[in-house]
Enzyme design. Sequence first.
Site, short mmCIF file in Angstrom:
data_model
loop_
_atom_site.label_atom_id
_atom_site.label_comp_id
_atom_site.label_asym_id
_atom_site.label_seq_id
_atom_site.Cartn_x
_atom_site.Cartn_y
_atom_site.Cartn_z
N SER A 1 0.75 -1.20 0.06
CA SER A 1 0.00 -0.05 -0.03
C SER A 1 0.93 1.25 0.10
CB SER A 1 -0.76 0.11 1.12
OG SER A 1 0.08 0.46 2.38
N LYS A 2 0.31 2.22 -0.40
CA LYS A 2 0.99 3.89 -0.30
C LYS A 2 1.75 4.02 0.93
CE LYS A 2 -3.03 6.59 0.03
NZ LYS A 2 -3.74 7.78 -0.42
N ARG A 3 0.84 3.66 2.12
CA ARG A 3 1.76 3.93 3.39
C ARG A 3 2.99 2.99 3.56
NH1 ARG A 3 -0.46 8.50 4.05
NH2 ARG A 3 -2.53 8.57 3.26
N ASP A 4 3.23 1.87 2.74
CA ASP A 4 4.61 1.07 2.88
C ASP A 4 5.49 1.76 2.52
OD1 ASP A 4 2.97 -1.28 4.18
OD2 ASP A 4 2.53 -1.65 2.09
N PHE B 1 5.92 4.44 -5.58
CA PHE B 1 5.40 5.07 -6.48
C PHE B 1 6.50 5.36 -7.66
CE2 PHE B 1 2.63 6.24 -3.20
CZ PHE B 1 1.24 5.77 -3.70
#
Length: 531
Positions: free
Chosen positions: A281-284, A293
């Site tokens: 996920s982007k929080r990782d 990204f």
Amino acid sequence: MVRFLAMTANGLNDLNNPLTTSMLKPRVRFAPSPTGALHIGGVRTALYNYLFAKQHGGTFILRIEDTDQNRFVPGAEAYIIETLKWVGLLPDEGVAFGGDAGPYRQSDRKDIYQRYARELVERGHAYYAFDTPDALDARRQSEENFTYNYLTRSSLTNGLTLSPSEAQARVAAGEPCVVRLLVEPGQAIHVRDLVRGDVVFQSSELDDKVLLKADGMPTYHLANIVDDYLMRITHVIRGEEWLPSTAHHVLLYRGFGWEDTMPQFAHLPLILKPFGNGKLSKRDGAKFGIPVFPLEWNGATPDEHFSGFRDTGFLPEAVINFLALLGWHPGGEQEIFSLSELIEAFSIEHISKGGARFDYEKAKWFNQKYIQAADNAALATHIRPLAAAKGYATSDDFLAKVAALMKERVTFLPDFVEEGYYLFEPVRHYDDETLQKKWNAGLTPIFEELTARLATFEPFESGDLEGVVKNFISEKGLKPGDVLPLLRLAFAGTMKGPAVFDMAAALGRAETVERLRRFLAHAASFHAVGV
RNA sequence: GGCCCGUUCGUCUAGGGGUUAGGACGCAAGAUUUUCAUUCUUGUAACACGGGUUCGAUUCCCGUACGGGCUACCA
């Protein structure tokens, strides 16, 4: 893939059949939603679509799926396009790329979906439903496993429970309503997935999915089927999260009478977190200090700021190579693949079924390999802005020399200026521990003489310098180990770095001599104070 | 909970009824290198479990466990 080849073989026998001839030239689409930064898994999906299309001389299409007005994020579409350009996966058709099957942005096709939704109602495969979201939420609250389906629809307010005239009247009066897919129970729906084989769903397990929302926009399900049909998509290559709803999609193709031209499906395994459980996920990114990204993203709030592979200092070719092998492998022992080699080697049947953990160490290794293999002039163009940001004024020629000297010892592009800072600026700090070990006052005249000799020595090239300095060392009855580490200190201040004479040659005569003088001054003062 | 998908070294993976289960990353050791790195060599480490089928299963089938996805008027 096996199936695909079989169909192309048929196509050769029957070139008049539009379906099979179209199979000879597949048309695939990458269809992201502009809801924020494009996830790296999305880049991989784009890559697999691209590879498949290019291998078969087909068409790679970019379609923007912006049917959720609430989740629309400004800048996200531009980010997607910039990402595809950066990694070199240029669409043949799509938003910003032209093509005759457009428009390619779903919000520009609103009327098309409404027309098809109406058609499906007329065909008896969909119906209007007037239940408000609040009313349905209330049912979900009171009934544990409430689903809008063949069991419950008779107790809800819709075109099946209302009289036809009443339903018509409500629609005509502009009452908010949605269009739902009418799922008939008792059918086994087979999805032939190119990665997983035959996957069967029971229609009685399926809900009556909303196809057209009250705001007049389609849901993914409707838009996806209508667009894939109108854009003549032959293969749908997408993430595994879509597998469960594919049964609905098959029903839609049937409802429209498009089953003959239904695309083939390939559902890709998900990319998992590097540590722990769940999908990446982007929080990782923030959590593990790694990019998830492709490019940097600056959202509305500070916690919506994410760094990307590009700004971290990855070469796009390395990212592509890394991503390609995350969930796919051709079977040999080759690890390094150029884009054209990937196009050559790609095949859907070699896609893995299980989720792939995001292995950042491997990503770094790929980047290191690509930097090592890159030519110095190309690296120089990457280093130039990084050097400029540090305030270093340099020539392309010098940057190419820096590239040559440092490319075997960096992982990321910024390392050229971070690790190789001493090539750009005067030595500000000497490794005094080594100095203490190697220096003695008797060396002062020797270094002075060496400095004088280098001040006029020609040619000022690495090999020649090595020759003259080594001769000088033996003339003085010294060993290389007595002098070379000190020269390294003089040029770099640290014991790490490129070969001593390579550095001298890159620095040039004036700077080399200057650094020797400063070093001598430092050594003298150090000796006076330190020992 | 229900439905669907999956499970080979720590990680990415190859393989496939009889193999010393192969490669890569990582890690460790050694060689080369005046440094650091590169490079090379070697080592480390895996078929989730239980039943079948079979002369023989890691490979085929069925369960179990575990993991994942979906279950919105999000995609």
